[in-house]
Design a protein around this motif. Structure first.
Motif, PDB file in Angstrom:
ATOM      1  N   ASP A  84      53.746  19.562  21.964  1.00 27.58           N
ATOM      2  CA  ASP A  84      53.638  20.498  22.930  1.00 27.58           C
ATOM      3  C   ASP A  84      54.870  21.413  23.036  1.00 27.58           C
ATOM      4  O   ASP A  84      54.545  22.842  23.249  1.00 27.58           O
ATOM      5  CB  ASP A  84      53.702  19.866  24.335  1.00 27.58           C
ATOM      6  CG  ASP A  84      52.170  19.120  24.582  1.00 27.58           C
ATOM      7  OD1 ASP A  84      51.477  19.096  23.681  1.00 27.58           O
ATOM      8  OD2 ASP A  84      51.941  18.546  25.664  1.00 27.58           O
ATOM      9  N   TRP A  85      55.990  21.080  22.693  1.00 30.94           N
ATOM     10  CA  TRP A  85      57.289  21.971  22.742  1.00 30.94           C
ATOM     11  C   TRP A  85      57.028  23.051  21.831  1.00 30.94           C
ATOM     12  O   TRP A  85      57.789  24.150  21.979  1.00 30.94           O
ATOM     13  CB  TRP A  85      58.400  21.263  22.523  1.00 30.94           C
ATOM     14  CG  TRP A  85      58.521  20.696  20.981  1.00 30.94           C
ATOM     15  CD1 TRP A  85      57.937  19.360  20.504  1.00 30.94           C
ATOM     16  CD2 TRP A  85      59.183  21.257  19.993  1.00 30.94           C
ATOM     17  NE1 TRP A  85      58.240  19.189  19.265  1.00 30.94           N
ATOM     18  CE2 TRP A  85      58.912  20.200  18.829  1.00 30.94           C
ATOM     19  CE3 TRP A  85      59.805  22.551  19.650  1.00 30.94           C
ATOM     20  CZ2 TRP A  85      59.544  20.430  17.686  1.00 30.94           C
ATOM     21  CZ3 TRP A  85      60.325  22.751  18.421  1.00 30.94           C
ATOM     22  CH2 TRP A  85      60.084  21.717  17.382  1.00 30.94           C
ATOM     23  N   ARG A  86      56.104  22.964  20.749  1.00 35.40           N
ATOM     24  CA  ARG A  86      55.974  23.978  19.748  1.00 35.40           C
ATOM     25  C   ARG A  86      55.163  25.271  20.282  1.00 35.40           C
ATOM     26  O   ARG A  86      55.118  26.391  19.650  1.00 35.40           O
ATOM     27  CB  ARG A  86      55.428  23.491  18.573  1.00 35.40           C
ATOM     28  CG  ARG A  86      56.228  22.331  17.816  1.00 35.40           C
ATOM     29  CD  ARG A  86      55.604  21.754  16.479  1.00 35.40           C
ATOM     30  NE  ARG A  86      55.107  22.882  15.730  1.00 35.40           N
ATOM     31  CZ  ARG A  86      53.971  22.586  14.967  1.00 35.40           C
ATOM     32  NH1 ARG A  86      53.271  21.834  15.073  1.00 35.40           N
ATOM     33  NH2 ARG A  86      53.972  23.715  13.987  1.00 35.40           N
ATOM     34  N   HIS A  87      54.554  25.238  21.391  1.00 37.21           N
ATOM     35  CA  HIS A  87      53.820  26.272  21.975  1.00 37.21           C
ATOM     36  C   HIS A  87      54.883  27.511  22.330  1.00 37.21           C
ATOM     37  O   HIS A  87      55.914  27.374  22.694  1.00 37.21           O
ATOM     38  CB  HIS A  87      53.032  25.890  23.074  1.00 37.21           C
ATOM     39  CG  HIS A  87      52.176  27.121  23.683  1.00 37.21           C
ATOM     40  ND1 HIS A  87      52.504  28.152  24.398  1.00 37.21           N
ATOM     41  CD2 HIS A  87      50.940  27.007  23.676  1.00 37.21           C
ATOM     42  CE1 HIS A  87      51.577  28.762  24.903  1.00 37.21           C
ATOM     43  NE2 HIS A  87      50.584  27.987  24.132  1.00 37.21           N
ATOM     44  N   ASP A 126      55.047  29.860  24.454  1.00 36.14           N
ATOM     45  CA  ASP A 126      55.604  29.922  25.697  1.00 36.14           C
ATOM     46  C   ASP A 126      56.035  28.953  26.198  1.00 36.14           C
ATOM     47  O   ASP A 126      56.618  28.964  27.368  1.00 36.14           O
ATOM     48  CB  ASP A 126      54.222  30.218  26.649  1.00 36.14           C
ATOM     49  CG  ASP A 126      53.677  31.525  26.225  1.00 36.14           C
ATOM     50  OD1 ASP A 126      54.189  32.457  25.487  1.00 36.14           O
ATOM     51  OD2 ASP A 126      52.088  31.741  26.365  1.00 36.14           O
ATOM     52  N   ARG A 127      56.548  27.791  25.595  1.00 34.19           N
ATOM     53  CA  ARG A 127      57.193  26.569  26.167  1.00 34.19           C
ATOM     54  C   ARG A 127      58.690  26.746  25.750  1.00 34.19           C
ATOM     55  O   ARG A 127      59.107  27.103  24.685  1.00 34.19           O
ATOM     56  CB  ARG A 127      56.698  25.561  25.375  1.00 34.19           C
ATOM     57  CG  ARG A 127      57.260  23.935  26.096  1.00 34.19           C
ATOM     58  CD  ARG A 127      56.401  23.630  27.157  1.00 34.19           C
ATOM     59  NE  ARG A 127      55.165  23.113  26.874  1.00 34.19           N
ATOM     60  CZ  ARG A 127      54.342  22.695  27.835  1.00 34.19           C
ATOM     61  NH1 ARG A 127      54.698  22.633  28.844  1.00 34.19           N
ATOM     62  NH2 ARG A 127      53.160  22.328  27.414  1.00 34.19           N
ATOM     63  N   ASP A 128      59.454  26.593  26.858  1.00 29.97           N
ATOM     64  CA  ASP A 128      60.834  26.636  26.703  1.00 29.97           C
ATOM     65  C   ASP A 128      61.298  25.241  26.227  1.00 29.97           C
ATOM     66  O   ASP A 128      60.994  24.198  26.840  1.00 29.97           O
ATOM     67  CB  ASP A 128      61.338  26.706  28.400  1.00 29.97           C
ATOM     68  CG  ASP A 128      62.966  26.463  28.230  1.00 29.97           C
ATOM     69  OD1 ASP A 128      63.527  26.532  27.244  1.00 29.97           O
ATOM     70  OD2 ASP A 128      63.413  26.508  29.548  1.00 29.97           O
ATOM     71  N   VAL A 129      61.998  25.424  25.136  1.00 25.68           N
ATOM     72  CA  VAL A 129      62.170  23.904  24.524  1.00 25.68           C
ATOM     73  C   VAL A 129      63.428  23.384  25.296  1.00 25.68           C
ATOM     74  O   VAL A 129      63.729  22.054  24.906  1.00 25.68           O
ATOM     75  CB  VAL A 129      62.986  24.408  22.932  1.00 25.68           C
ATOM     76  CG1 VAL A 129      61.807  24.877  22.018  1.00 25.68           C
ATOM     77  CG2 VAL A 129      64.155  25.227  22.999  1.00 25.68           C
ATOM     78  N   ASN A 130      64.152  23.733  26.296  1.00 27.70           N
ATOM     79  CA  ASN A 130      65.078  23.262  26.900  1.00 27.70           C
ATOM     80  C   ASN A 130      64.305  22.884  28.336  1.00 27.70           C
ATOM     81  O   ASN A 130      65.148  22.380  29.449  1.00 27.70           O
ATOM     82  CB  ASN A 130      66.385  23.944  27.380  1.00 27.70           C
ATOM     83  CG  ASN A 130      67.005  24.155  26.043  1.00 27.70           C
ATOM     84  OD1 ASN A 130      67.288  23.327  25.111  1.00 27.70           O
ATOM     85  ND2 ASN A 130      67.142  25.543  25.617  1.00 27.70           N
TER      86      ASN A 130
END
Length: 448
Positions: A22-25, A27-31
């Motif tokens: 999911d983190w690879r989207h 718009d996703r903040d990796v932090n």
């Protein structure tokens, strides 16, 4: 308790996402899993939508194969204490294990959270299913499944006994007389049991809602009995409405057999709704999510479910490996569900991993479609409400702005909070303090 039955809603704070990719989207903040600002924004949105509670899951052991959110994330009590300062009504539910903590500390932590939040704390009781957790706590072995639930039952009794240490009125604080506490209303627990010896009393007074709300996520037979006997809210998983109805009927019946009112036990399946302007738009959003996943996602899920067993050592296109003995003392209910699916459809390892990589729930569609399905489960005896995972960035806002107004218009969801405490939102009574003096009944009335 309110006469009108309403859907209960929780939102799970899951940072970078619930799966491995999911983190690879874009718009996703990796932090996100360590972002106070993000969690404050999500908490404000959920509270604007009149959600019952925020929920923080937890685990105390990681490996390089763990999902990203669990690799790098906040401790539950800490983040919820911070959010207590920026919210005013929404419940705050933290996961905390009984297998690797002490009852006195836990009683104190949750009592503190309840005071900080003005009566909004909840405790999700877990027993920790990952065997290698023991290595992080100077233990040589992880307790077996049945033993963990015996420990949990006594543990909860101790914690609730400590929460009753102070009767109402024990904190006198009379400056004229110099009396700070009424010693007759402050009680030692003096518990001596199979697993714990705890004197007490607790060093913080009775909380605004009497005791924090008790959550549990039991799915095995031991877990269902524990939840039916002692929990007030059950966080569960249902593959479909039929499975949800079966679980719902079973646990409510168990609660009744323990002498409890099943209407005061709420069963909430976890869901990951994807809302679009139309059904076709929602399907496109689901495909966007599915495109992020890989075979490694499914293998990672299997590894976690079977006590971090390495499934990459097997032939992907061969028969599913014999791992039942590994699953027995890990996440028992989840591992048994996987094995049942494998047997029923004779799946290979690859097919199983692909099936698990991006589960496709039924709550995908336009706002009306999602509302219809929520209503169907709620009125069809499959759920008292739901715990919401956000599968894609922005879905919480869409749900609050598009779906909740439909549920409100149908009379299925509140338009405002019922009170200030979590128990008031849920319609749960304040637990009676075990030491509270019963009012004396005049002899003439008692004889009637």
């Amino acid at each position: 308790m309110s006469q009108q039955r309403h859907i209960k809603l929780g939102f799970i704070l899951h940072g970078v996402g619930r799966t491995w990719n999911d983190w690879r989207h874009p718009d996703r903040d990796v932090n996100a899993s360590t972002s106070l600002a993000l969690y404050q924004k999500q908490a404000a949105t959920a509270e604007r939508g009149k959600f019952d509670f925020l929920f923080v899951a937890d685990s105390l052991s990681i490996t390089e194969k763990s999902s990203p959110h669990y690799l790098n994330r906040f401790e539950p009590i800490t983040i919820l204490s911070a959010l207590a300062a920026t919210t005013s009504r929404i419940g705050l539910v933290a996961t905390l294990t009984v297998s690797y903590s002490e009852p006195f500390n836990v009683a104190r932590q949750f009592a503190s959270l309840d005071h900080l939040s003005g009566g909004r704390a909840g405790w999700n009781i877990v027993t920790s299913w990952l065997g290698d957790t023991a290595a992080n706590f100077s233990k040589t072995e992880h307790p077996p499944h049945a033993l963990r639930y015996r420990i949990a039952s006594e543990y909860l009794d101790v914690v609730q006994g400590l929460w009753d240490s102070w009767e109402d009125g024990a904190h006198v604080a009379d400056k004229e007389s110099g009396q700070f506490v009424d010693p007759e209303r402050l009680h030692r627990l003096d518990h001596k049991g199979e697993f714990f010896q705890v004197r007490g009393p607790l060093n913080i007074k009775r909380t605004p809602q009497g005791q924090p709300v008790i959550f549990q996520a039991g799915a095995s037979d031991d877990g269902r009995n524990f939840a039916a006997k002692q929990a007030e809210v059950i966080f569960t998983h249902a593959e479909d409405e039929t499975a949800g109805q079966a679980y719902y009927a079973d646990v409510k019946a168990r609660a009744r057999s323990f002498g409890r009112n099943p209407d005061l036990l709420f069963i909430l399946p976890g869901i990951a709704p994807i809302v679009g302007e139309t059904d076709e738009d929602a399907e496109a959003r689901y495909r966007e999510l599915a495109a992020l996943e890989s075979i490694d996602t499914g293998l990672g899920f299997l590894s976690r479910t079977f006590n971090d067993h390495d499934f990459r050592q097997y032939d992907l296109d061969g028969p599913f490996p014999d791992v039942e003995h590994i699953g027995f003392n890990s996440q028992q209910s989840a591992s048994q569900k996987v094995l049942a699916m494998v047997r029923a459809e004779n799946l290979t390892l690859r097919q199983t991993a692909e099936r698990l990589a991006t589960p496709r729930g039924v709550f995908i569609g336009s706002p009306e479609t999602v509302a219809d399905r929520l209503q169907q489960w709620f009125e069809g005896g499959a759920a008292d409400g739901f715990v919401f995972f956000e599968p894609l960035p922005g879905q919480l806002d869409l749900f609050v702005d598009k779906v909740i107004p439909i549920l409100q218009a149908r009379g299925l969801f509140r338009t405002d909070y019922e009170g200030t405490t979590f128990r008031e939102h849920l319609g749960l009574p304040v637990p009676e303090n075990r030491y509270a003096r019963k009012p004396e009944v005049p002899p003439a009335i008692a004889a009637e």
